[in-house]
Design an enzyme around this catalytic site. Structure first.
Site, PDB file in Angstrom:
ATOM      1  N   GLN A   1       0.838  -1.219   0.000  1.00 50.96           N
ATOM      2  CA  GLN A   1       0.000   0.000   0.000  1.00 50.96           C
ATOM      3  C   GLN A   1       0.870   1.265   0.000  1.00 50.96           C
ATOM      4  O   GLN A   1       0.460   2.292  -0.527  1.00 50.96           O
ATOM      5  CB  GLN A   1      -0.916   0.020   1.236  1.00 50.96           C
ATOM      6  CG  GLN A   1      -2.057  -0.979   1.202  1.00 50.96           C
ATOM      7  CD  GLN A   1      -1.687  -2.266   1.889  1.00 50.96           C
ATOM      8  OE1 GLN A   1      -0.525  -2.667   1.934  1.00 50.96           O
ATOM      9  NE2 GLN A   1      -2.682  -2.946   2.427  1.00 50.96           N
TER      10      GLN A   1
ATOM     11  N   ASP B   1      -6.671   1.266  12.466  1.00 52.68           N
ATOM     12  CA  ASP B   1      -7.875   0.509  12.121  1.00 52.68           C
ATOM     13  C   ASP B   1      -8.798   0.309  13.313  1.00 52.68           C
ATOM     14  O   ASP B   1     -10.003   0.108  13.152  1.00 52.68           O
ATOM     15  CB  ASP B   1      -7.497  -0.856  11.527  1.00 52.68           C
ATOM     16  CG  ASP B   1      -7.018  -0.664  10.106  1.00 52.68           C
ATOM     17  OD1 ASP B   1      -5.852  -0.286   9.917  1.00 52.68           O
ATOM     18  OD2 ASP B   1      -7.839  -0.844   9.184  1.00 52.68           O
TER      19      ASP B   1
HETATM   20  O1  MRU Z   1      -5.324  -3.551   4.778  1.00 47.46           O
HETATM   21  P1  MRU Z   1      -5.625  -2.096   4.565  1.00 47.46           P
HETATM   22  O2  MRU Z   1      -4.946  -1.532   3.368  1.00 47.46           O
HETATM   23  O3  MRU Z   1      -7.102  -1.812   4.603  1.00 47.46           O
HETATM   24  O4  MRU Z   1      -4.983  -1.388   5.837  1.00 47.46           O
HETATM   25  C1  MRU Z   1      -5.112  -0.007   5.959  1.00 47.46           C
HETATM   26  C2  MRU Z   1      -4.406   0.550   7.131  1.00 47.46           C
HETATM   27  O5  MRU Z   1      -3.816  -0.143   7.922  1.00 47.46           O
HETATM   28  C3  MRU Z   1      -4.552   2.038   7.327  1.00 47.46           C
HETATM   29  O6  MRU Z   1      -3.412   2.565   7.940  1.00 47.46           O
HETATM   30  C4  MRU Z   1      -5.773   2.299   8.221  1.00 47.46           C
HETATM   31  O7  MRU Z   1      -6.896   1.656   7.730  1.00 47.46           O
HETATM   32  C5  MRU Z   1      -6.058   3.746   8.344  1.00 47.46           C
HETATM   33  S1  MRU Z   1      -6.650   4.437   6.843  1.00 47.46           S
HETATM   34  C6  MRU Z   1      -7.004   6.067   7.098  1.00 47.46           C
END
Ligand code: MRU
Length: 338
Positions: free
Chosen positions: A186, A227
């Site tokens: 990401q 999260d």
């Molecule tokens: O697995 P993902 O890409 O959904 O994980 C996203 C994250 O860990 C982000 O840092 C988190 O959701 C915060 S987004 C503003």
């Protein structure tokens, strides 16, 4: 797509005939394609397979998913069950679903209005959070971020990346170090893509390079998204965030979190109660189309880890900054008006 137009999701059309469109984050930065969703099952699949990802964006997607469900004859409570099990760690998902179900409207129109207002709330909240966090970033700083907590992960300018973008827009001379964020990349695919569009100077690094950059004095501040944040401030975020926080503490670098109030889960006392999603081993054993490890090798692939509250300097929220990060300060935040 210009920087100010970066958005991961949008509802197009009216409640009766419209549909939810998602920017397909699985194929960025190579291709910018939108997928059109017209049923709750399609929405559930898009969240599970990470067509859309990032805690607030997942929550908003699910809210629009309830509109599609009810329009298709699936009761909101049943839609909640289908959507809640897609990704267990991001509590914004449950938060948004509960708001939609509590609305109680049998009419897609009323539900669409509520989903849109949650979306607008996120946009405004992101802006306030960005202003709060940007105060901590000084000119000349090296700033490290992990995963993607930008516009692609929310309804607005983002959480951690919103803070960074605001500091840049205030004219502060900053340099951002972007963890590539194994295994789904990401950081490399999404955060670097956003920073390039925003014109923010940045350097992509392997996750394992962060500690040595801190040792060389290149990083003065770390900021990530979240999260789920427990009542005592323990914070779940993308796997590898805990390592960033430990390394930051060792090198005397401030580690901050940026998250909306919808990411707090006051029903759990600490991080040991946060459910951690484990994803398919193939995310770790394959690169593109090729295998990178022997078939018989077993894999542990948690999508998130938990950073203990004492490692977090402060949390930037749309309601202000939480510091110190502990149960009393979070209880005060919960009592404050939004
Ligand atoms: O697995 P993902 O890409 O959904 O994980 C996203 C994250 O860990 C982000 O840092 C988190 O959701 C915060 S987004 C503003």
């Amino acid at each position: 797509m210009p920087a100010h137009e970066i958005r991961p999701l949008e509802w197009r059309g009216d409640a009766r005939t419209g549909a939810l469109y998602l920017l397909d984050q699985r194929i960025l930065p190579g291709r910018e394609e939108w997928v059109c969703l017209r049923s709750v099952e399609e929405v559930a699949r898009a969240i599970s397979d990470m067509t859309v990802r990032g805690a607030p964006a997942i929550g908003l997607t699910a809210a629009y998913g309830v509109v599609l469900a009810v329009r298709g004859g699936v009761p909101a409570a049943e839609a909640r069950t289908i959507l809640a099990r897609t990704r267990p760690t991001a509590v914004n998902l449950i938060w948004a679903l509960d708001r939609m179900v509590a609305h109680g409207s049998p009419e897609p129109q009323g539900l669409l209005e509520l989903a849109r207002s949650l979306h607008e709330e996120d946009v405004a909240g992101n802006r306030r959070m960005a202003e709060t966090g940007a105060r901590r970033i000084g000119s000349g700083m090296g700033v490290l971020t992990h995963c993607n907590a930008g516009a692609l992960a929310t309804g607005g300018v983002g959480t951690a990346l919103g803070v960074i973008a605001a500091a840049h827009q205030q004219g502060k001379r900053i340099h951002v170090y972007v963890d590539e964020t194994r295994p789904r990349l990401q950081g490399a695919r999404l955060t670097a893509w956003e920073l390039a569009r925003l014109g923010v100077p940045h350097t992509l690094i392997c996750d394992g390079a962060a500690a040595s950059l801190m040792a060389r004095g290149k990083i003065q501040l770390c900021v990530t998204g979240a999260d789920r944040i427990a009542a005592n401030g323990d914070t779940a975020n993308k796997i590898g965030t805990y390592s960033v926080a430990v390394n930051a503490r060792h090198h005397g670098v401030a580690f901050h979190v940026a998250a909306p109030f919808s990411t707090f889960d006051l029903s759990i006392p600490d991080g040991s109660r946060i459910p951690i999603e484990e994803r398919d081993p193939s995310e770790v054993t394959a690169w593109g189309t090729g295998r990178t490890s022997p078939r018989e090798t077993t894999v542990f692939n948690p999508a998130f880890d938990v950073t203990p509250a004492p490692l977090i300097r402060s949390i930037f929220t749309e309601r202000g900054e939480v510091e110190p990060v502990d149960a009393a300060a979070i209880a005060r935040l919960a009592r404050s008006a939004s």
